[in-house]
Enzyme design. Structure first.
Site, PDB file in Angstrom:
ATOM      1  N   SER A  63       0.904  -1.285   0.067  1.00  8.08           N
ATOM      2  CA  SER A  63      -0.009  -0.114  -0.056  1.00  8.08           C
ATOM      3  C   SER A  63       0.956   1.313  -0.132  1.00  8.08           C
ATOM      4  O   SER A  63       1.547   1.668  -0.850  1.00  8.08           O
ATOM      5  CB  SER A  63      -1.105  -0.091   1.144  1.00  8.08           C
ATOM      6  OG  SER A  63      -1.952   0.999   1.303  1.00  8.08           O
TER       7      SER A  63
ATOM      8  N   ASP B  17      -9.176  -5.739  -4.329  1.00  8.29           N
ATOM      9  CA  ASP B  17      -8.738  -4.259  -4.184  1.00  8.29           C
ATOM     10  C   ASP B  17      -9.879  -3.366  -4.791  1.00  8.29           C
ATOM     11  O   ASP B  17     -10.163  -3.851  -5.785  1.00  8.29           O
ATOM     12  CB  ASP B  17      -7.278  -4.106  -4.933  1.00  8.29           C
ATOM     13  CG  ASP B  17      -6.220  -4.082  -3.874  1.00  8.29           C
ATOM     14  OD1 ASP B  17      -6.211  -3.400  -2.611  1.00  8.29           O
ATOM     15  OD2 ASP B  17      -5.055  -4.538  -4.214  1.00  8.29           O
TER      16      ASP B  17
ATOM     17  N   HIS C  32      -7.364  -5.990   0.088  1.00  8.05           N
ATOM     18  CA  HIS C  32      -6.196  -5.124   0.196  1.00  8.05           C
ATOM     19  C   HIS C  32      -5.267  -5.382   1.523  1.00  8.05           C
ATOM     20  O   HIS C  32      -4.091  -5.166   1.463  1.00  8.05           O
ATOM     21  CB  HIS C  32      -6.770  -3.578   0.496  1.00  8.05           C
ATOM     22  CG  HIS C  32      -5.695  -2.797   0.395  1.00  8.05           C
ATOM     23  ND1 HIS C  32      -5.050  -2.048  -0.655  1.00  8.05           N
ATOM     24  CD2 HIS C  32      -5.349  -1.754   1.522  1.00  8.05           C
ATOM     25  CE1 HIS C  32      -4.106  -1.151  -0.349  1.00  8.05           C
ATOM     26  NE2 HIS C  32      -4.250  -1.138   0.986  1.00  8.05           N
TER      27      HIS C  32
END
Length: 226
Positions: free
Chosen positions: A96, A177, A209
């Site tokens: 991320s 995601d 995610h």
């Protein structure tokens, strides 16, 4: 010794003397939460295979600002190289916000640091590669980035032509995601490929995610194996 293990010399020198690969893990958390203290979950399966794992910290917002975070990650790689001459290749892994910081490390002009880390690979997981779309979201409340800061720190805007022997890049994205994460991963991998980088895009089924990276604690997980 002669490698036979005789005469009191071990056949395999201890890790402090041997050359060993290092995985540098850079945590996520939208540049404002988590820390290196929660970043050790990937270590057991990798250490068992002879890979050293280093967790990198950086000053998260609001204390840290984007320019400073990028510089801290770059400096941490320089520090690592200077402290451990036995490193045989650095492999970056970021999740991320950490994938963003790892991608910015790939875009570094190392001449100003007098050290060139031997980055052999990068595993960028569910990353953010263009910061402009988050300028007008809650994420920027703590970051307080201007458009100039966002552009200066967007890996999409700083893709350099690949050099001979440049590292391999794996851009990984989770099936679940958000569309924006998936779009950015595809566009960044295409930009790297267009600049001559060795890059592959890995679309991981059945994960979101968060568990896309948490499952790195499992030996059998596809990303751990890669």
């Amino acid at each position: 010794g002669d490698g036979s293990g005789q005469g009191g010399h071990p056949a395999h020198p201890p890790l402090c003397c041997a050359a060993f690969p290092v995985l540098v893990y850079i945590h996520g958390g939208y540049w404002q939460c988590l820390s290196k203290d929660e970043s050790g979950f990937a270590a057991p399966p990798l250490v068992s295979q002879g890979v050293a794992v280093v967790a990198v910290g950086y000053d998260t917002a609001p204390k840290g600002h984007m320019d400073a975070m990028v510089l801290q990650v770059r400096r941490s790689l320089v520090f690592l190289v200077e402290q451990y001459p036995g490193i045989r290749g650095i492999y970056l892994c970021g999740h991320s916000a950490g994938a963003h910081l790892a991608a910015m490390a790939l875009a570094t002009d190392w001449t100003e640091f007098q050290v060139v880390p031997d980055i052999k690979g990068a595993v960028l997981v569910s990353g953010v590669y263009d910061l402009e779309p988050i300028l007008h979201t809650y994420v920027n409340d703590a970051l307080t980035m201007s458009r100039e800061v966002a552009q200066r720190n967007s890996p999409m805007r700083h893709v350099t032509p690949a050099v001979p022997g440049a590292c391999q890049v794996l851009v990984a994205v989770a099936q679940h995601d958000s569309p924006e994460f998936r779009r950015q991963s595809q566009e960044y991998s295409q930009a790297l490929r267009a600049a001559g980088w060795s890059v592959s895009l890995l679309d991981l089924a059945g994960v979101d995610h968060f568990d896309v990276i948490e499952k790195l604690s499992e030996d059998s997980y596809v990303l751990t194996q890669v």
